[in-house]
Every structure is written in C-alpha cells, then in structure tokens.
Write an enzyme that holds these catalytic residues in place. Structure first.
Site, PDB file in Angstrom:
ATOM      1  N   LYS A 254      39.938  19.594  45.133  1.00 18.68           N
ATOM      2  CA  LYS A 254      39.998  20.689  44.151  1.00 18.68           C
ATOM      3  C   LYS A 254      40.528  21.958  44.808  1.00 18.68           C
ATOM      4  O   LYS A 254      41.419  22.618  44.295  1.00 18.68           O
ATOM      5  CB  LYS A 254      38.596  20.928  43.601  1.00 18.68           C
ATOM      6  CG  LYS A 254      38.487  22.133  42.705  1.00 18.68           C
ATOM      7  CD  LYS A 254      37.046  22.566  42.553  1.00 18.68           C
ATOM      8  CE  LYS A 254      36.933  23.777  41.649  1.00 18.68           C
ATOM      9  NZ  LYS A 254      37.303  23.501  40.272  1.00 18.68           N
TER      10      LYS A 254
ATOM     11  N   HIS B  79      43.308  24.067  27.735  1.00 15.41           N
ATOM     12  CA  HIS B  79      43.400  23.392  29.034  1.00 15.41           C
ATOM     13  C   HIS B  79      44.613  23.844  29.825  1.00 15.41           C
ATOM     14  O   HIS B  79      44.765  23.501  30.981  1.00 15.41           O
ATOM     15  CB  HIS B  79      43.469  21.879  28.851  1.00 15.41           C
ATOM     16  CG  HIS B  79      42.260  21.351  28.163  1.00 15.41           C
ATOM     17  ND1 HIS B  79      42.255  21.021  26.835  1.00 15.41           N
ATOM     18  CD2 HIS B  79      41.011  21.124  28.605  1.00 15.41           C
ATOM     19  CE1 HIS B  79      41.054  20.603  26.508  1.00 15.41           C
ATOM     20  NE2 HIS B  79      40.274  20.656  27.549  1.00 15.41           N
TER      21      HIS B  79
END
Ligand code: GLN
Ligand code: ZN
Length: 765
Positions: A18, A705
């Site tokens: 991430k 998103h």
C-alpha cells in the site's frame, strides 16, 4: 501427503505494498522503486513458505492491484477507451494497468475507470473485465511467467496460480449487446495454451486454475464450456499437473461434471462445506487416480484450527483414497486473512491464543502433516492445540446470559415501524421542508493525513484526549461550514472521529477485539482491519450521540446521524464460528437499535444506518438466499424500527446488483436509500424501477473511487436518466458513497458541481 497453499497475502507485513503504491501514485517514488518493493514482498512470502516446509508454494498470487485486472492485461482485454494509452509511448504497462483500475485524467484525456465489484461473498473487490463481440485476445503481460522465473531464480519452485477462463469470462460483463461473453472462450483459450506451454518449457510441475464460479449455480451451457475448455487445455501439456481450485462453497450440483474434468488435483473447501468429502466418497471418484486437496484450514477467518477436527477429515479421506492421493490445504487463498499474528502485542493473551493469521496458518498446515505422519513432537503439538480450543469453548469472556436472553425474546413488533411509508413520508416532508431533490452526502469526508495523524498522536500519547477532540471538532465544524457554503441540504458531520465504519463501533461494544496490524486487502491499495467479534455483544454506552449532537448544534440545517448496520458489522468483522451468524446479527441489531433511540432522544431527526454489505453476505448458491435475506432484513428492521414516524431512517448500500434482492431491499422499508449507480450509468437503478420501489431513493451521481471530478453536465445527464424513472418527490441527490478516500480539492469541486446539477434540475422541473 503434500501440503498445498492456494495464495498468500500480497500486501506485505505492515502494508508495505500500500505504502509503495500510494507513494508511486503521488509521484514520490519511481516505478522502479515500486517494482522493487513489490518484488521484496513476493520473495519474502515465498521464503516464508519454503522455510515452513510447504510443498506447493503459489506464485502469481501476488498482484499490484487485483488478480482479475492482471488477467485483463495478461490476455489483453483492454477496453477501447484505454487504447490511446497503449499507443502513447510515455505510458508504461504499469501505468496503463493503474489507469484501468483508477481512471485517467491528464491533458486532453479523461478516461473513466473500469467497474469494480465484490469477489464472491468477500469484502475484496475485483476489477470487472469488459467484453465486446468478436473480441480477440493475445498474450500481453507476461507476469505469470516472470513471477515463476523470479521465484525459480531465488531457488524456490512454485506452482503458478491463474484465474480460470470460465470464471474470468463469467465474472466479467458484456459491454455491447448481441453476444454472450462465453462465446469468446474459443478466442481466449489460445492465450491460456500459450501460457501453459511456456510454463511447461520452464519446468513447472503444477498449475492451479482458480474457478470459484463452481461455488455458484451454473447452467448446462456453462458446464459444457467448462468441460470443453479444460479438455483442450489438458491436451496441450499432459505432463503438468493441473489443480482445480474452487472455494467459499462446495461444488454442489456441479460436482458430477467437475469430477470428470481432466484435473490431477481437485481442491475442496472443507471449512465452508465439510460434507462434500462424504459426497465425493459416494461417487466413483474412488477409482480415479486424481488427488484431493483438502481445504481444512479456514482461509476466511482468524480462528486457530481445531486439529482434532481436521485430522478426522484428513484420516477419513486417506482411508478411502490413500495418503498419496491427499493434499492438506487452507480452504482458500490466505489473501483474506491478515499477515502475521506475531506482530500483535496488545491483544489479550487469552484471545491471542485462539487466533491464527496467514503465517500461523502456514504453520498449522505443517503441524497437521506432522500429526498425520506422527512425527516427533506430534503429540505435544496436538495437546497444545486441544488446550487452546477448549479454553475458547469455556471462556467467560465470551458468554453473557443477559445478551442471550434479550435475543430470545425478540418479537415481530420489534421489527415494525409505527406506520407505513406513505404516512411517514407525509409527516417527514411536512416537518423537514426540504427542497425538491434534496442533496446530501453519504457520511465521511476526506480522512486526510492530518486527521489520521491526530489519531496516531492520540495513540502515542502525544495528544491528550481533550486536544484530540478539539482538533476533531475543528475539522467537523469546518466541514459543516463548507457544506453550508456548498448549499447541501442534509448535512453530515464527516466521520473524522472514525478510523473505520465498523471498527469505530466495535471499539465501543463488548464482545469485540482489535488487532493492531491485522490488515486485509479490500481493493487496490486499500486495506481494512476487520475487528474480531469473539463474544456476546453488549452496548454499554451511547456511541455516536456526542459527536452527532455537537455537529447538529453547529448548524440550522438537518444533520444526519450515522450508524453502521448490523449486517455490515457482521460481514466486515472476523466473526465467531461457534454460533450461527444469524444469532450474532441479532445481538448486533439490538445494540444498534439502542443507539438509534438514543440519537432520536437527543433530537436527531435523520438517522442513516449503512448496510453496504448486505448483498455480499448472500450465500453463493441461490437456493440458500431467502433464508439469509430473511434474517438479514430482520436484523436491519430491529435496528431501525424503534423510532417514531417523524424520524427519517436512511440506509446506504454500495457495489450492489439489486435485481434479485429488490423485494428484500423494499422489505427493509428505509425511508430513504442511497445507492451506488454512477459507474454503471444508472443501470443499477433498473431493478428499483421495475419493482416500482415505493420509498425515497438517492442514486449516486458520481464515482467516489476515482480522483476524477465529474462535470455538471455529466451529473445532469445521469440525473435526468434517474428522473425519467423515479418520481420527482422521491429523488435525492448524492455521491455513490462516502468520501473518506478522496482529497479535499477534488471533493469540493465535485460537490460544487453536484449541487449545481441539482439546482439546474430543480429549475427544469
Ligand atoms: N457512511 C459511510 C461513509 O461515508 C459509508 C461507507 C460505505 O458505504 N462503505 O464512509
Ligand atoms: Zn457506500
């Protein structure tokens, strides 16, 4: 007896992936650095499994974003709108890949991202492949080959994992009419053949085909396609052992066709469906030579394996088929559990002793093999495990009589509002006096680094609770002022105090525990840290009243109270496996009901109970749906129905195909439902229209998103589509979902455009 792992978490301990991805997207590190970080995770994962002694170690289970998207690149299923990027020499393969996932807005190019949806009944989201009639495929990204070679160079023999062609096609979508995506199979198979050939030449011994579509209802046409596909693939390289991996449910009525497929190993999820071993024993599979991979370790949950139970299953299988035809495995890829329990230092010791994360599950795999083969420490390993299992069964931190009694006396009346929707709507409209097409947002505002830093500083003791609260109050007030300036009608407080919509509530409920680093991938670089619901659920104090009342006191506009619904609490937690999920849901519902009533008492007039996870909780097989939906809807209604008519209950659901659950959604009887629809161009609204959905509805007008800011016209067009089918007095205007993953500048701009679109629409009406 071999041990077989299906997949390992790809995010790395401490969410290394991430961090690298997001730094790369912010242009803080180079692509080379990103790829090095990714490689490091792969090598660590392989090494860990090798050191543990796993026989079949997966490769190509890693992904920079998503395994479905990987497949799109592998077979060159690139939607036409991205073609300008292929032609552009400055856009690398990785950037094309990220553009497909996240959209692309640069210079004159403004390309929307591909759709995303939940991976079966998990909270993992995959990118939905897009298909066109006569689509051609070719072997484009060589990721699967490269990763196999990479492991080999590191001295590790792996089993490449690939998404099977049937699941790849079925889980995608036709983007034009006049064909079925399975028609494309014949064009697609040559790519799979090429992959098989290349892996064969490189010396691969096994390949795992993931075909989880087998856990769902399949038509005869689909099953015929499946058979044809694998006969063709097996013929290419008869020497590679093909493993069929299905998980999250049994093969069910597909079993007889499946067992005739030319696979060398059939994987069974014996956690979800232990009885299927018996089913197989009852077929003539006994006479075949193929192996069974027994998924006895739960890849979807964090409880320590009950060795005695697993050993029983393994022994039963080996009695019938012989040791050499048995593999021991987790039930599915370990993608769905956190990396490593050893990293947890704050969990209660008793609880920690009941748990197992990915690394520990790998050790369990090896333990089981040792016990079966009765090696050295087998007896003491088994004893230690028995003690842990026993301590969980009898612990007083789990079982609370008062909670069990309250669930036992729930009645029909607890699930009903005072009056029907029509009466409630009239009362609410008179009281609220909102404009036509009221605008609102779904709850959260950007969780900026600043906000997250506050939480970290509180945890470290750098900030006192008072200082922390003051800083959050400032953020809340700022967001309220902004919403007023933007002229949004129904406000939210912004959820700045919440780390996560489930964790925040779980932290305040008895029966929940929290890991520090128990992250699981949700989509792309996004991870969630599901709380651990281990015991009976009790709400000791109000959980949201302070923040909501504070926010309401700062504005004359209506402020929504924000709660997470019982099914989402259930679905997004690791829940106990020692009682039915339904029972746990009822306990949660009662806790939320108490909170709703406390908010009402505090003067809050609109309360939103988010249930984004209702649909993903559906069993994979349709015949089991109604039973689940009945208790899921009941749980929501218990939570929502204590209030008076004038109190408006909202619910919110995202990522949902509503077609087959619309009756149940209507049964929830929320006064207003907001849903995600923008990426599907309002397609998802059709279910509501066909059903004549009676209550108010806010179809999302923009995709949250993606950082892309939609124009006023774009949203107007969507709204007009919605207005063509929804009565004007029932239509709300809002984004698809909460805005916590976004930045402020894009959020402001998008909301400004949204309100403007609403105003234009009002003038036209
Ligand atoms: N209220 C939540 C938010 O805005 C809803 C999130 C969701 O639906 N996943 O963040
Ligand atoms: Zn949502």
């Amino acid at each position: 007896m071999l041990t077989n792992n299906l997949g390992y978490p790809r995010i790395g301990d401490n969410r290394a992936l991430k961090k690298a991805l997001e730094a790369y997207w912010r242009k803080e590190i180079s692509q080379k650095d990103l790829l090095i970080a990714a490689q490091k995770i792969r090598l660590q994962n392989w090494q860990l499994q090798k050191d543990a002694g796993v026989d079949l170690i997966p490769s190509n289970d890693f992904s920079l974003y998503d395994q479905m998207l990987d497949m799109c690149l592998t077979v060159s299923a690139i939607p036409k709108r991205f073609h300008p990027l292929i032609e552009n020499k400055e856009v690398s393969e990785a950037d094309l890949y990220f553009a497909m996932a996240r959209g692309f807005q640069e210079g004159v190019l403004d390309i929307t991202a591909m759709e995303m949806t939940k991976w079966l009944d998990t909270n993992y989201h995959y990118i939905v492949p897009e298909f066109y009639a006569y689509q051609q495929f070719n072997f484009l990204s060589h990721k699967i080959i490269n990763e196999y070679k990479e492991a080999k160079n590191a001295g590790i023999e792996t089993k490449p994992v690939i998404l099977g062609p049937i699941t790849f096609l079925l889980f995608g979508k036709e983007k034009e009419s006049g064909f079925h995506r399975l028609d494309l199979l014949k064009n697609l198979l040559p790519v799979y053949k090429e992959i098989l050939q290349q892996l064969n030449e490189l010396g691969a011994q096994y390949i795992q085909f993931d075909e989880p579509c087998l856990a769902t209802n399949l038509s005869n046409t689909e099953l015929t396609a499946l058979t044809a596909a694998y006969q063709e693939l097996k013929a290419v390289c008869p020497n590679i052992q093909l493993i069929l991996a299905n998980y999250f449910d049994c093969y069910g009525e597909n079993l007889s066709v499946v067992l005739k497929l030319p696979f060398d190993v059939f994987h069974l999820d014996l956690v979800r469906c232990p009885s299927q071993l018996e089913d197989i024993i009852n077929t003539n599979f006994t006479h075949s030579k193929a192996k069974l991979s027994l998924g006895v370790i739960d890849g979807r949950n964090i409880w320590k394996n009950d060795y005695e139970k697993s050993i029983q299953l393994i022994k039963k299988a080996s009695n019938y088929f012989g040791d050499e035809r048995i593999m021991i495995a987790p039930s599915c890829s370990l993608l769905h559990v956190p990396c490593n329990l050893d990293n947890e230092n704050k969990l209660d010791g008793e609880l920690k002793n009941w748990l197992s994360f990915a690394k520990q599950k790998i050790a369990e795999l090896i333990d089981l093999k040792k016990i079966i083969q009765n090696e050295g420490e087998a007896a003491s390993i088994l004893d230690k495990n028995k003690a842990a299992i026993h301590s969980r069964k009898s612990s007083s931190s789990i079982h609370k009589e008062t909670v069990k009694t309250r669930v036992a006396i729930i009645t029909e009346k607890d699930t009903q509002r005072e009056s029907g929707f029509v009466t409630r709507q009239a009362k609410q409209k008179a009281l609220f006096n909102l404009p036509l097409f009221p605008t609102t947002t779904i709850g959260s505002f950007p969780q900026t680094t600043d906000v997250r830093k506050l939480r970290a500083q509180l945890k470290k003791g750098i900030l006192s609770k008072t200082e922390y609260n003051q800083a959050l109050e400032a953020a809340t007030v700022e967001s309220i002022r902004l919403q007023e300036e933007l002229d949004i009608d129904v406000l939210v407080h912004g959820e700045f105090e919440r780390n996560d919509m489930v964790e925040y509530f779980g932290e305040q409920l008895k029966g929940y525990a929290f890991s520090e680093l128990g992250w699981v991938q949700s989509y792309g670089s996004r991870c969630v840290k599901p709380p651990i619901l281990f015991g009976d659920i009790e709400r000791e104090n109000a959980m949201t009243v302070d923040w909501t009342s504070f926010a309401q006191s700062q504005t004359n506009r209506l402020m929504k109270g924000m709660l997470t619904g019982p099914i989402t609490m259930l679905q997004w937690s690791f829940v106990r496996d020692d009682q039915p999920r339904e029972t746990t849901a009822m306990q949660l519902a009662l806790a939320i009901r108490d909170e709703v009533l406390d908010l009402e008492k505090a003067g809050i007039k609109i309360i939103q109970i988010d249930e984004p996870a209702i649909r993903e909780g559906l069993p994979l097989r349709k015949e089991e749906w109604q039973a689940y939906l009945q208790w899921a809807v009941k749980a929501f209604k218990i939570a929502a129905s204590g209030v008076k008519d004038e109190t408006q209950i909202h619910t919110h659901m995202c990522y949902s195909e509503f077609n087959d659950i619309i009756q149940n959604v209507a049964d929830m009887d929320a006064d207003v439902i907001t849903i995600e629809t923008s990426r599907s161009q309002m397609e998802l609204l059709e279910a509501f229209v066909q059903f004549n959905y009676p209550n108010e509805i806010g179809p999302g007008v923009y995709d949250i998103h993606s950082p892309r800011v939609p124009s006023i016209e774009e949203m107007e067009t969507l709204l007009e589509k919605a207005l063509a089918v929804i009565p004007a007095e029932n239509l709300w205007i809002n984004p698809d979902c909460g805005l916590k993953t976004r930045n402020w500048p894009e959020t402001k701009q998008a909301l400004e455009n949204m309100v403007e679109a609403a105003k234009k629409l009002r003038i036209k009406e």
